[in-house]
Write a protein that holds these residues in place. Structure first.
Motif: not given
Length: 52
Positions: A3-6, A16-31
């Motif tokens: 889960t991501v909390q904003t 908590d959807s798969s697409a939202q989590l995939r997007c945030h994982r990608g952001l964290l990896e880029r950061i």
């Protein structure tokens, strides 16, 4: 990550959807990619603080 909390001006949102989590994982990896290691980051902050 399950889960991501904003936080916004209107309160918290939980993502908590798969697409939202995939997007945030990608952001964290880029950061995290170009980030300094913890000890180098701490040394940089200390150096900047001493030169203020």
């Amino acid at each position: 990550m399950d889960t991501v909390q904003t936080d916004t001006g209107h309160g918290a949102a939980f993502l908590d959807s798969s697409a939202q989590l995939r997007c945030h994982r990608g952001l964290l990896e880029r950061i995290a990619g170009p980030a300094l290691p913890q000890d180098a980051s701490l040394a940089l902050v200390r150096d900047i603080a001493q030169n203020l």
